[in-house]
Design a protein around this motif. Structure first.
Motif, PDB file in Angstrom:
ATOM      1  N   ASP A 114     -11.838  10.350   6.954  1.00 51.94           N
ATOM      2  CA  ASP A 114     -10.509   9.780   7.189  1.00 51.94           C
ATOM      3  C   ASP A 114      -9.540  10.555   6.318  1.00 51.94           C
ATOM      4  O   ASP A 114      -9.697  10.585   5.084  1.00 51.94           O
ATOM      5  CB  ASP A 114     -10.487   8.292   6.836  1.00 51.94           C
ATOM      6  CG  ASP A 114      -9.169   7.627   7.224  1.00 51.94           C
ATOM      7  OD1 ASP A 114      -8.441   8.207   8.061  1.00 51.94           O
ATOM      8  OD2 ASP A 114      -8.863   6.542   6.687  1.00 51.94           O
ATOM      9  N   VAL A 115      -8.561  11.213   6.918  1.00 51.15           N
ATOM     10  CA  VAL A 115      -7.610  12.027   6.166  1.00 51.15           C
ATOM     11  C   VAL A 115      -6.387  11.181   5.821  1.00 51.15           C
ATOM     12  O   VAL A 115      -5.823  10.502   6.681  1.00 51.15           O
ATOM     13  CB  VAL A 115      -7.197  13.264   6.982  1.00 51.15           C
ATOM     14  CG1 VAL A 115      -6.131  14.065   6.233  1.00 51.15           C
ATOM     15  CG2 VAL A 115      -8.417  14.149   7.269  1.00 51.15           C
ATOM     16  N   VAL A 116      -6.009  11.227   4.547  1.00 48.51           N
ATOM     17  CA  VAL A 116      -4.821  10.506   4.081  1.00 48.51           C
ATOM     18  C   VAL A 116      -3.889  11.494   3.395  1.00 48.51           C
ATOM     19  O   VAL A 116      -4.325  12.533   2.890  1.00 48.51           O
ATOM     20  CB  VAL A 116      -5.191   9.365   3.115  1.00 48.51           C
ATOM     21  CG1 VAL A 116      -6.081   8.340   3.798  1.00 48.51           C
ATOM     22  CG2 VAL A 116      -5.889   9.903   1.861  1.00 48.51           C
ATOM     23  N   ASP A 117      -2.595  11.185   3.371  1.00 49.86           N
ATOM     24  CA  ASP A 117      -1.655  12.080   2.708  1.00 49.86           C
ATOM     25  C   ASP A 117      -1.708  11.882   1.196  1.00 49.86           C
ATOM     26  O   ASP A 117      -2.378  10.977   0.687  1.00 49.86           O
ATOM     27  CB  ASP A 117      -0.239  11.897   3.242  1.00 49.86           C
ATOM     28  CG  ASP A 117       0.329  10.503   3.005  1.00 49.86           C
ATOM     29  OD1 ASP A 117      -0.138   9.801   2.074  1.00 49.86           O
ATOM     30  OD2 ASP A 117       1.262  10.116   3.740  1.00 49.86           O
ATOM     31  N   GLY A 118      -0.985  12.747   0.481  1.00 49.94           N
ATOM     32  CA  GLY A 118      -1.037  12.714  -0.976  1.00 49.94           C
ATOM     33  C   GLY A 118      -0.596  11.396  -1.560  1.00 49.94           C
ATOM     34  O   GLY A 118      -1.193  10.896  -2.523  1.00 49.94           O
ATOM     35  N   ALA A 119       0.437  10.793  -1.005  1.00 50.63           N
ATOM     36  CA  ALA A 119       0.937   9.520  -1.532  1.00 50.63           C
ATOM     37  C   ALA A 119      -0.108   8.428  -1.403  1.00 50.63           C
ATOM     38  O   ALA A 119      -0.327   7.642  -2.339  1.00 50.63           O
ATOM     39  CB  ALA A 119       2.223   9.133  -0.801  1.00 50.63           C
ATOM     40  N   ALA A 120      -0.762   8.375  -0.257  1.00 54.17           N
ATOM     41  CA  ALA A 120      -1.797   7.357  -0.055  1.00 54.17           C
ATOM     42  C   ALA A 120      -2.984   7.606  -0.977  1.00 54.17           C
ATOM     43  O   ALA A 120      -3.586   6.658  -1.505  1.00 54.17           O
ATOM     44  CB  ALA A 120      -2.242   7.347   1.399  1.00 54.17           C
ATOM     45  N   ALA A 121      -3.328   8.873  -1.184  1.00 50.80           N
ATOM     46  CA  ALA A 121      -4.434   9.199  -2.078  1.00 50.80           C
ATOM     47  C   ALA A 121      -4.112   8.785  -3.507  1.00 50.80           C
ATOM     48  O   ALA A 121      -4.959   8.212  -4.210  1.00 50.80           O
ATOM     49  CB  ALA A 121      -4.731  10.693  -2.019  1.00 50.80           C
ATOM     50  N   ARG A 122      -2.867   9.023  -3.956  1.00 50.80           N
ATOM     51  CA  ARG A 122      -2.489   8.650  -5.325  1.00 50.80           C
ATOM     52  C   ARG A 122      -2.426   7.132  -5.493  1.00 50.80           C
ATOM     53  O   ARG A 122      -2.716   6.607  -6.570  1.00 50.80           O
ATOM     54  CB  ARG A 122      -1.160   9.303  -5.690  1.00 50.80           C
ATOM     55  CG  ARG A 122      -1.277  10.783  -6.019  1.00 50.80           C
ATOM     56  CD  ARG A 122       0.042  11.366  -6.507  1.00 50.80           C
ATOM     57  NE  ARG A 122       1.007  11.469  -5.422  1.00 50.80           N
ATOM     58  CZ  ARG A 122       1.079  12.502  -4.590  1.00 50.80           C
ATOM     59  NH1 ARG A 122       0.234  13.506  -4.704  1.00 50.80           N
ATOM     60  NH2 ARG A 122       1.989  12.533  -3.629  1.00 50.80           N
ATOM     61  N   GLU A 123      -2.072   6.444  -4.435  1.00 52.07           N
ATOM     62  CA  GLU A 123      -2.060   4.983  -4.511  1.00 52.07           C
ATOM     63  C   GLU A 123      -3.488   4.448  -4.643  1.00 52.07           C
ATOM     64  O   GLU A 123      -3.739   3.496  -5.382  1.00 52.07           O
ATOM     65  CB  GLU A 123      -1.398   4.396  -3.267  1.00 52.07           C
ATOM     66  CG  GLU A 123      -1.294   2.873  -3.294  1.00 52.07           C
ATOM     67  CD  GLU A 123      -0.574   2.325  -2.084  1.00 52.07           C
ATOM     68  OE1 GLU A 123      -0.529   1.087  -1.948  1.00 52.07           O
ATOM     69  OE2 GLU A 123      -0.061   3.116  -1.259  1.00 52.07           O
ATOM     70  N   ALA A 124      -4.418   5.073  -3.943  1.00 45.56           N
ATOM     71  CA  ALA A 124      -5.812   4.637  -3.987  1.00 45.56           C
ATOM     72  C   ALA A 124      -6.491   5.045  -5.286  1.00 45.56           C
ATOM     73  O   ALA A 124      -7.398   4.351  -5.771  1.00 45.56           O
ATOM     74  CB  ALA A 124      -6.579   5.219  -2.803  1.00 45.56           C
ATOM     75  N   VAL A 125      -6.063   6.172  -5.877  1.00 45.88           N
ATOM     76  CA  VAL A 125      -6.693   6.696  -7.091  1.00 45.88           C
ATOM     77  C   VAL A 125      -5.612   6.918  -8.137  1.00 45.88           C
ATOM     78  O   VAL A 125      -5.021   8.003  -8.223  1.00 45.88           O
ATOM     79  CB  VAL A 125      -7.443   8.012  -6.811  1.00 45.88           C
ATOM     80  CG1 VAL A 125      -8.141   8.511  -8.083  1.00 45.88           C
ATOM     81  CG2 VAL A 125      -8.439   7.846  -5.683  1.00 45.88           C
ATOM     82  N   PRO A 126      -5.308   5.916  -8.963  1.00 41.06           N
ATOM     83  CA  PRO A 126      -4.316   6.099 -10.026  1.00 41.06           C
ATOM     84  C   PRO A 126      -4.707   7.253 -10.946  1.00 41.06           C
ATOM     85  O   PRO A 126      -5.876   7.418 -11.300  1.00 41.06           O
ATOM     86  CB  PRO A 126      -4.352   4.756 -10.764  1.00 41.06           C
ATOM     87  CG  PRO A 126      -4.864   3.776  -9.750  1.00 41.06           C
ATOM     88  CD  PRO A 126      -5.840   4.539  -8.917  1.00 41.06           C
ATOM     89  N   GLY A 127      -3.731   8.061 -11.316  1.00 38.69           N
ATOM     90  CA  GLY A 127      -3.993   9.205 -12.176  1.00 38.69           C
ATOM     91  C   GLY A 127      -4.225  10.495 -11.435  1.00 38.69           C
ATOM     92  O   GLY A 127      -4.288  11.565 -12.050  1.00 38.69           O
TER      93      GLY A 127
END
Length: 405
Positions: A114-127
């Motif tokens: 499942d491909v997510v954009d950078g914003a969604a990735a940063r929301e899922a993985v703080p830091g």
């Protein structure tokens, strides 16, 4: 002189898996390991349970094998596995074509993504780094190797196998193209007369095979792992680029393991442990997860990969594949011996099954493999699993923070 049908040399995941498989088929097995179980490559890894995504574009069949074994290990191993998931992250400096090639290859293999954009990735993985362009979710996980190896050994023992840690092989005697006796040191101080010998000694396979008069060409490489304090990370982080130093972050509970390097070594027991490897690994991992650059270091260790020289020479080196090779030494004049080399922790059970199939064919044993269907003993009981680790002196550095916690 003691007798055994099969002597398995090497107490890592593959050796313990072979002992388990053969014992379940009714074969009389003795497993020996020169140190405690999981003291070699298995217990000194970064502990990734591969989804196959790392190899998808380079070796589809091996990626498929990883995916299948990932699912089996999750089913049979319980608390020997942590279901974290994984992310392949593309930074601004990374080639987007490589990301697309990996995504397409995963689709061809059947690896869920499942491909997510950078914003969604940063929301899922703080830091996560601000320059993450996008990320691809894959079903990676984390293995607790000390538990996995010990549980396999315990199941082998429960089915009649003898498990002997701290029992190095000191010599072998061959006659008329067969190994006739194997001398054991350490805690055993005995001589065995095996019908068949399996060499599952990882990067030491060449040395052990030479005792029997067989040749196995190995190309061992070292890699550093750095564990730092970092609670709360959930998915495994993989840098989505050609394999290189510092491209994986593996989550534990209150720590993460940063890895790794790849440097050829001549002797898997005696090799340099260079500070530059630590520095490079931390720096590169911090490109994905910046806070780890300043995190407190908990422990650092090196592991040695059991790479098979002909395969590495053909494929062209690092990261191309990590398939395994089952070498039947009957072709070289040693009728009752084989070596199993290469591979990875994720596919240990498949390596064991292939080896056990060969051994049973040679011994004329008609029995099927059951290791993919039967759960490991105490798989749902972490305290009992940790008792197995203590019983076989099987604590490695990879999961020192998880076992017994």
């Amino acid at each position: 002189m003691e007798r055994t049908e099969v002597l398995v040399i090497g107490g890592g995941a593959t050796g313990a898996g072979i002992a388990r498989d053969l014992a379940r088929r009714g074969v009389d097995v003795t497993l020996v390991e020169r140190d405690g179980l999981a003291s070699g490559t298995s217990g000194r890894s970064h502990g990734l349970l591969h989804s196959g995504a790392r190899y998808a574009e380079a070796d589809g069949p091996e990626a498929q094998a990883c995916l299948e074994e990932n699912r089996i290990v999750r089913r049979i191993a319980g608390e020997c596995v942590r279901d974290t998931g994984g992310l392949f992250v593309e930074l601004a400096a990374d080639d987007p074509a490589y990301f697309e090639a990996k995504r397409a290859a995963c689709e061809n293999v059947g690896i869920p993504t499942d491909v997510v954009d950078g914003a969604a990735a940063r929301e899922a993985v703080p830091g996560l780094a601000t320059d993450v362009e996008r990320a691809m979710e894959v079903p990676d996980g984390v293995v607790v190797p000390s538990r996995l190896v010990a549980a396999n050994a315990a199941d082998a023992r429960d089915h009649g196998a003898r498990i002997r840690p701290h029992t190095p092989v000191t010599s072998m005697t061959t006659e008329d193209g067969r190994i006739r006796s194997v001398t054991l040191g350490g805690d055993a101080d005995a001589t065995l007369s095996p019908e068949y010998v399996v060499n599952a000694t990882g990067p030491h396979a060449g040395r052990v095979a030479a005792m029997a008069g067989a040749a196995v060409e190995m190309r061992p490489t070292r890699g550093v792992m750095v564990s730092v304090e970092y609670p709360g990370l959930e998915p495994v982080l993989n840098r989505c680029r050609e394999p290189a130093d510092g491209d994986i972050v593996v989550p534990h509970d209150g720590e993460v393991v940063l890895g790794t390097t790849s440097v050829a070594v001549d002797d898997p027991d005696d090799y340099e442990r260079a500070d530059w490897e630590i520095t490079a690994t931390v720096r590169e991992c911090a490109a994905m997860l910046p806070p780890v650059a300043d995190a407190d270091h908990v422990r650092t260790w090196w592991g040695v990969r059991p790479l098979y020289e002909p395969d590495e020479a053909t494929r062209g080196g690092r990261g191309i594949s990590r398939g395994f090779h089952l070498l039947d030494h009957a072709e070289a004049g040693v009728e009752n011996c084989c070596s199993i080399v290469g591979g990875k922790l994720t596919t240990y059970r498949r390596m064991a099954e292939a080896t056990a199939d060969l051994v049973c064919e040679r011994l004329e044993v008609d029995a099927d493999c059951s290791t993919g269907d039967e759960r490991l003993p105490a798989a749902s009981d972490p305290d009992r699993l940790d008792e197995f680790v203590r019983e076989f002196d099987g604590q490695g550095p990879t999961d020192a923070d998880l076992v017994g916690s």
